[in-house]
Scaffold this motif. Structure first.
Motif, PDB file in Angstrom:
ATOM      1  N   GLU A  61      43.265  45.102  41.664  1.00 43.99           N
ATOM      2  CA  GLU A  61      44.485  45.203  42.468  1.00 43.99           C
ATOM      3  C   GLU A  61      44.843  43.872  43.141  1.00 43.99           C
ATOM      4  O   GLU A  61      46.013  43.515  43.233  1.00 43.99           O
ATOM      5  CB  GLU A  61      44.337  46.311  43.519  1.00 43.99           C
ATOM      6  CG  GLU A  61      45.595  46.561  44.319  1.00 43.99           C
ATOM      7  CD  GLU A  61      46.808  46.963  43.472  1.00 43.99           C
ATOM      8  OE1 GLU A  61      47.929  46.534  43.817  1.00 43.99           O
ATOM      9  OE2 GLU A  61      46.639  47.664  42.459  1.00 43.99           O
ATOM     10  N   LYS A  62      43.842  43.135  43.599  1.00 42.14           N
ATOM     11  CA  LYS A  62      44.127  41.840  44.241  1.00 42.14           C
ATOM     12  C   LYS A  62      44.727  40.849  43.242  1.00 42.14           C
ATOM     13  O   LYS A  62      45.631  40.093  43.572  1.00 42.14           O
ATOM     14  CB  LYS A  62      42.864  41.266  44.885  1.00 42.14           C
ATOM     15  CG  LYS A  62      42.455  41.998  46.133  1.00 42.14           C
ATOM     16  CD  LYS A  62      41.263  41.348  46.793  1.00 42.14           C
ATOM     17  CE  LYS A  62      40.902  42.135  48.039  1.00 42.14           C
ATOM     18  NZ  LYS A  62      39.768  41.568  48.742  1.00 42.14           N
ATOM     19  N   PHE A  81      49.833  38.255  40.938  1.00 41.32           N
ATOM     20  CA  PHE A  81      50.916  38.176  39.960  1.00 41.32           C
ATOM     21  C   PHE A  81      52.265  38.422  40.635  1.00 41.32           C
ATOM     22  O   PHE A  81      53.250  37.760  40.323  1.00 41.32           O
ATOM     23  CB  PHE A  81      50.700  39.173  38.813  1.00 41.32           C
ATOM     24  CG  PHE A  81      49.946  38.616  37.644  1.00 41.32           C
ATOM     25  CD1 PHE A  81      50.621  38.083  36.553  1.00 41.32           C
ATOM     26  CD2 PHE A  81      48.561  38.627  37.625  1.00 41.32           C
ATOM     27  CE1 PHE A  81      49.935  37.569  35.472  1.00 41.32           C
ATOM     28  CE2 PHE A  81      47.862  38.118  36.541  1.00 41.32           C
ATOM     29  CZ  PHE A  81      48.546  37.588  35.469  1.00 41.32           C
ATOM     30  N   ASP A  82      52.316  39.378  41.568  1.00 43.52           N
ATOM     31  CA  ASP A  82      53.561  39.641  42.297  1.00 43.52           C
ATOM     32  C   ASP A  82      53.996  38.415  43.096  1.00 43.52           C
ATOM     33  O   ASP A  82      55.170  38.036  43.073  1.00 43.52           O
ATOM     34  CB  ASP A  82      53.398  40.840  43.238  1.00 43.52           C
ATOM     35  CG  ASP A  82      53.301  42.164  42.504  1.00 43.52           C
ATOM     36  OD1 ASP A  82      53.805  42.267  41.361  1.00 43.52           O
ATOM     37  OD2 ASP A  82      52.712  43.106  43.081  1.00 43.52           O
ATOM     38  N   LYS A  83      53.067  37.794  43.798  1.00 38.68           N
ATOM     39  CA  LYS A  83      53.386  36.601  44.602  1.00 38.68           C
ATOM     40  C   LYS A  83      53.786  35.436  43.708  1.00 38.68           C
ATOM     41  O   LYS A  83      54.695  34.669  44.038  1.00 38.68           O
ATOM     42  CB  LYS A  83      52.195  36.234  45.485  1.00 38.68           C
ATOM     43  CG  LYS A  83      51.954  37.240  46.594  1.00 38.68           C
ATOM     44  CD  LYS A  83      50.725  36.898  47.399  1.00 38.68           C
ATOM     45  CE  LYS A  83      50.482  37.983  48.448  1.00 38.68           C
ATOM     46  NZ  LYS A  83      49.231  37.796  49.158  1.00 38.68           N
ATOM     47  N   PHE A  84      53.116  35.292  42.594  1.00 38.38           N
ATOM     48  CA  PHE A  84      53.429  34.262  41.602  1.00 38.38           C
ATOM     49  C   PHE A  84      54.876  34.432  41.126  1.00 38.38           C
ATOM     50  O   PHE A  84      55.668  33.476  41.135  1.00 38.38           O
ATOM     51  CB  PHE A  84      52.441  34.401  40.432  1.00 38.38           C
ATOM     52  CG  PHE A  84      52.693  33.533  39.239  1.00 38.38           C
ATOM     53  CD1 PHE A  84      52.064  32.313  39.106  1.00 38.38           C
ATOM     54  CD2 PHE A  84      53.536  33.955  38.201  1.00 38.38           C
ATOM     55  CE1 PHE A  84      52.261  31.515  37.984  1.00 38.38           C
ATOM     56  CE2 PHE A  84      53.740  33.164  37.078  1.00 38.38           C
ATOM     57  CZ  PHE A  84      53.106  31.946  36.977  1.00 38.38           C
ATOM     58  N   ALA A  85      55.223  35.648  40.720  1.00 39.85           N
ATOM     59  CA  ALA A  85      56.570  35.917  40.215  1.00 39.85           C
ATOM     60  C   ALA A  85      57.618  35.667  41.294  1.00 39.85           C
ATOM     61  O   ALA A  85      58.658  35.047  41.028  1.00 39.85           O
ATOM     62  CB  ALA A  85      56.664  37.359  39.703  1.00 39.85           C
ATOM     63  N   LYS A  89      37.336  41.321  30.574  1.00 37.40           N
ATOM     64  CA  LYS A  89      37.182  42.553  31.351  1.00 37.40           C
ATOM     65  C   LYS A  89      38.228  42.677  32.468  1.00 37.40           C
ATOM     66  O   LYS A  89      38.091  43.511  33.352  1.00 37.40           O
ATOM     67  CB  LYS A  89      35.762  42.684  31.906  1.00 37.40           C
ATOM     68  CG  LYS A  89      35.339  41.636  32.895  1.00 37.40           C
ATOM     69  CD  LYS A  89      33.906  41.919  33.332  1.00 37.40           C
ATOM     70  CE  LYS A  89      33.495  40.988  34.454  1.00 37.40           C
ATOM     71  NZ  LYS A  89      32.130  41.271  34.918  1.00 37.40           N
ATOM     72  N   ALA A  90      39.287  41.890  32.398  1.00 37.61           N
ATOM     73  CA  ALA A  90      40.337  41.922  33.422  1.00 37.61           C
ATOM     74  C   ALA A  90      41.427  42.947  33.127  1.00 37.61           C
ATOM     75  O   ALA A  90      42.121  43.386  34.036  1.00 37.61           O
ATOM     76  CB  ALA A  90      40.966  40.536  33.575  1.00 37.61           C
TER      77      ALA A  90
END
Length: 179
Positions: A157-158, A163-167, A146-147
């Protein structure tokens, strides 16, 4: 420009691990990195028998050469029975220090149930054992079914921000380490 290679540890069509891997790869590419995703579902790899040569399996050499040429890795796996999938473990076992040592690595796990860090920690152990580096940012997606929306985008959104910080961390650390 750094090169990042993604490897997914699922053979299932419609895999949530590959959805997460592809999202991470897209975010890394936006930051200017060259990205290649190795889809193990399309490769013919033997079970690792501890040997170094697999002449009947050219995809082993392709796997090794692609990973060796990378500055960083994204490893994404479903969590099965509290650990990594056999698929990703086998792919990593087919490689050695020659391919994996010194690689900056980001790890992602997807789970059908509640979130935990077992698969993430096991990938960290594997990479540490072969002298790789794992970024502190990691992603565990619980209740993965369900993600994602029907369009494949994340619904939370969190989680998208993670994912943005990971990248960002993977690209920056790969650049620093490869310099």
């Amino acid at each position: 420009m750094v090169k990042i290679v993604g490897i997914g540890g699922s053979l299932r069509e419609g895999s949530h691990a590959y959805q997460a891997l592809n999202l991470a790869a897209q975010r890394v590419a936006v930051l200017g990195a060259e990205v290649e995703v190795l889809d193990l579902r399309t490769m013919t790899l033997p079970f690792c028998d501890g040997g170094k040569e697999y002449p009947d399996y050219p995809d082993v050499e392709r796997l090794r050469a692609t990973v060796k040429s990378a500055d960083g890795l994204i490893l994404a796996t479903p969590e099965y029975h509290g650990s990594v999938s056999g698929v990703i473990k086998n792919a990593l076992d087919l490689m050695s220090f020659d391919e994996l040592s010194g690689k900056m690595t980001g790890v992602i796990s997807v789970l059908g149930g509640q979130s935990n860090s077992n698969a993430l920690n096991h990938m960290r152990l594997i990479m540490r054992w072969v002298h790789g580096w794992v970024i502190p940012e990691q992603i565990a997606i619980d209740q993965a079914w369900k993600a994602f929306g029907e369009d494949g985008k994340l619904l939370d959104e969190k989680l998208s921000e993670r994912f943005d910080k990971f990248a960002q961390s993977l690209v920056e650390n790969s650049q620093k380490f490869s310099s």
